[in-house]
Design an enzyme around this catalytic site. Structure first.
Site, mmCIF file in Angstrom:
data_model
loop_
_atom_site.group_PDB
_atom_site.id
_atom_site.type_symbol
_atom_site.label_atom_id
_atom_site.label_comp_id
_atom_site.label_asym_id
_atom_site.label_seq_id
_atom_site.Cartn_x
_atom_site.Cartn_y
_atom_site.Cartn_z
ATOM 1 N N TRP A 24 6.211 53.792 78.782
ATOM 2 C CA TRP A 24 7.458 53.268 78.224
ATOM 3 C C TRP A 24 8.612 53.436 79.202
ATOM 4 O O TRP A 24 8.815 54.500 79.781
ATOM 5 C CB TRP A 24 7.763 53.996 76.919
ATOM 6 C CG TRP A 24 8.963 53.503 76.186
ATOM 7 C CD1 TRP A 24 9.054 52.392 75.400
ATOM 8 C CD2 TRP A 24 10.265 54.128 76.148
ATOM 9 N NE1 TRP A 24 10.319 52.272 74.883
ATOM 10 C CE2 TRP A 24 11.081 53.326 75.318
ATOM 11 C CE3 TRP A 24 10.798 55.268 76.726
ATOM 12 C CZ2 TRP A 24 12.406 53.643 75.060
ATOM 13 C CZ3 TRP A 24 12.120 55.593 76.485
ATOM 14 C CH2 TRP A 24 12.912 54.773 75.651
ATOM 15 N N SER A 72 -0.012 56.503 78.753
ATOM 16 C CA SER A 72 0.900 56.666 77.624
ATOM 17 C C SER A 72 0.956 55.362 76.811
ATOM 18 O O SER A 72 -0.055 54.936 76.270
ATOM 19 C CB SER A 72 2.277 57.095 78.142
ATOM 20 O OG SER A 72 3.059 57.664 77.121
ATOM 21 N N PHE A 81 14.311 61.030 78.393
ATOM 22 C CA PHE A 81 12.952 60.865 77.881
ATOM 23 C C PHE A 81 11.941 60.918 79.028
ATOM 24 O O PHE A 81 10.903 61.577 78.931
ATOM 25 C CB PHE A 81 12.827 59.544 77.134
ATOM 26 C CG PHE A 81 11.466 59.321 76.533
ATOM 27 C CD1 PHE A 81 11.158 59.812 75.270
ATOM 28 C CD2 PHE A 81 10.487 58.627 77.228
ATOM 29 C CE1 PHE A 81 9.896 59.618 74.723
ATOM 30 C CE2 PHE A 81 9.225 58.426 76.679
ATOM 31 C CZ PHE A 81 8.938 58.926 75.422
ATOM 32 N N GLN A 108 11.315 64.451 80.433
ATOM 33 C CA GLN A 108 10.462 65.290 79.594
ATOM 34 C C GLN A 108 8.991 65.174 79.986
ATOM 35 O O GLN A 108 8.209 66.102 79.764
ATOM 36 C CB GLN A 108 10.602 64.893 78.122
ATOM 37 C CG GLN A 108 11.933 65.216 77.487
ATOM 38 C CD GLN A 108 11.993 64.679 76.067
ATOM 39 O OE1 GLN A 108 10.962 64.458 75.441
ATOM 40 N NE2 GLN A 108 13.186 64.480 75.558
ATOM 41 N N GLN A 109 8.635 64.076 80.583
ATOM 42 C CA GLN A 109 7.233 63.810 80.865
ATOM 43 C C GLN A 109 6.675 64.657 82.001
ATOM 44 O O GLN A 109 5.454 64.784 82.136
ATOM 45 C CB GLN A 109 7.051 62.322 81.186
ATOM 46 C CG GLN A 109 7.536 61.420 80.067
ATOM 47 C CD GLN A 109 7.252 59.958 80.330
ATOM 48 O OE1 GLN A 109 6.378 59.629 81.108
ATOM 49 N NE2 GLN A 109 7.980 59.093 79.665
ATOM 50 N N ASP A 143 0.926 68.970 79.060
ATOM 51 C CA ASP A 143 1.558 67.784 78.477
ATOM 52 C C ASP A 143 2.182 68.130 77.129
ATOM 53 O O ASP A 143 1.508 68.646 76.232
ATOM 54 C CB ASP A 143 0.509 66.683 78.304
ATOM 55 C CG ASP A 143 1.122 65.312 78.067
ATOM 56 O OD1 ASP A 143 2.293 65.246 77.627
ATOM 57 O OD2 ASP A 143 0.435 64.312 78.312
ATOM 58 N N HIS A 194 2.615 65.249 81.799
ATOM 59 C CA HIS A 194 2.396 63.917 81.239
ATOM 60 C C HIS A 194 2.154 62.837 82.290
ATOM 61 O O HIS A 194 1.854 61.699 81.929
ATOM 62 C CB HIS A 194 3.593 63.526 80.374
ATOM 63 C CG HIS A 194 3.352 62.349 79.477
ATOM 64 N ND1 HIS A 194 2.391 62.337 78.490
ATOM 65 C CD2 HIS A 194 3.941 61.125 79.429
ATOM 66 C CE1 HIS A 194 2.401 61.180 77.863
ATOM 67 N NE2 HIS A 194 3.337 60.418 78.419
#
Length: 261
Positions: free
Chosen positions: A21, A80, A142, A145-146, A205, A233
């Protein structure tokens, strides 16, 4: 609509790379450069991401557009959100999917009764609300965070930020991607997806828990699981070399490379 695809490599089995994403197919370029001597790598920009227009909403429409754009049987590598598209392709167009490598994804991304893994629904909704208030900051937070907890986080952060800055996604694409993450649920279909599948998880993750990925692989008739210690992630970025080697081994089993005599 035809999706934008970068093609790297001119020979060997076809590999279709589907990003997460907010990003684009460019996130796969360093990995593809390692593989280009033996594979044709198709780096897809999903609808509303990179250089692809938003197109129609809904996972099935995204799946059909990707498969139609590629136009030939291939091995699908989905990260993802891209992993949901790969699973959808194997379910809707099994004749076009030779095998899958599912990276840091879950059959159901929303944590709820009966599903102990994934993200809380209110986290998705908070991200959606943040897009309207502060598009750039919400997306950047966002994405960061991965890679929390990875030893190669600095490299991963640069890759993510460069991709985001160079090719910011369309707001429509982001919102429709969140809808897919919120709504998609393949848990009841895993047993019927009879394709070779390698599920790759980062032990650190925080978005796609490795235990959830292991359980998903176990439910698939030809599923296998690979957990990468010290990865989060984005293991194909933080552990690029071992990821490339394992991908080569997987493809060799599914679609052997034909060498010139």
């Amino acid at each position: 609509m035809t999706l934008h695809v970068r093609r790297v490599g001119e020979r060997g089995p076809d590999l279709v790379f589907l990003h997460g994403w907010g990003l684009s197919g460019r996130i796969w370029e360093p990995l593809a450069s390692r593989l280009k001597t033996d594979f044709r790598c198709h780096l897809v920009d999903l609808p509303g991401h990179g250089e692809s227009a938003p197109g129609a909403a809904g996972l099935n429409n995204w799946v059909d557009e990707v498969v139609d754009t590629i136009g030939r049987p291939a091995i699908y590598i989905g990260w993802s959100l891209g992993g949901l598209v790969a699973l959808g392709a194997a379910r809707r167009h099994p004749e076009q999917v030779q095998g899958m490598v599912l990276v840091a994804m879950l059959a159901r991304f929303i944590r709820e009764s009966g599903n102990d893994y994934g993200m809380k629904a209110n986290a998705i909704e908070a991200t959606r609300a943040g897009l309207a208030r502060d598009f750039s900051t919400t997306l950047s937070e966002f994405l960061m965070q991965q890679v929390l907890g990875e030893p190669g986080a600095a490299k991963a952060v640069r890759s993510l930020r460069n991709d985001l800055i160079d090719q910011p996604p369309a707001l429509d694409g982001l919102e429709r991607g969140l809808d897919i993450l919120f709504e998609a649920d393949f848990r009841e279909h895993l047993g019927a997806i009879n394709k070779p599948c390698l599920a790759v998880a980062g032990a650190r993750d925080r978005i796609a828990h490795p235990d959830g990925m292991a359980a998903m692989a176990e439910q698939m008739p030809q599923g296998d699981f690979w957990g990468i210690e010290r990865a989060a992630h984005a293991p194909f970025i933080s552990h690029e070399r071992p990821f490339a080697e394992r991908l080569r081994a997987f493809v060799a089993d599914v679609a052997p490379i034909e060498r010139d005599s």
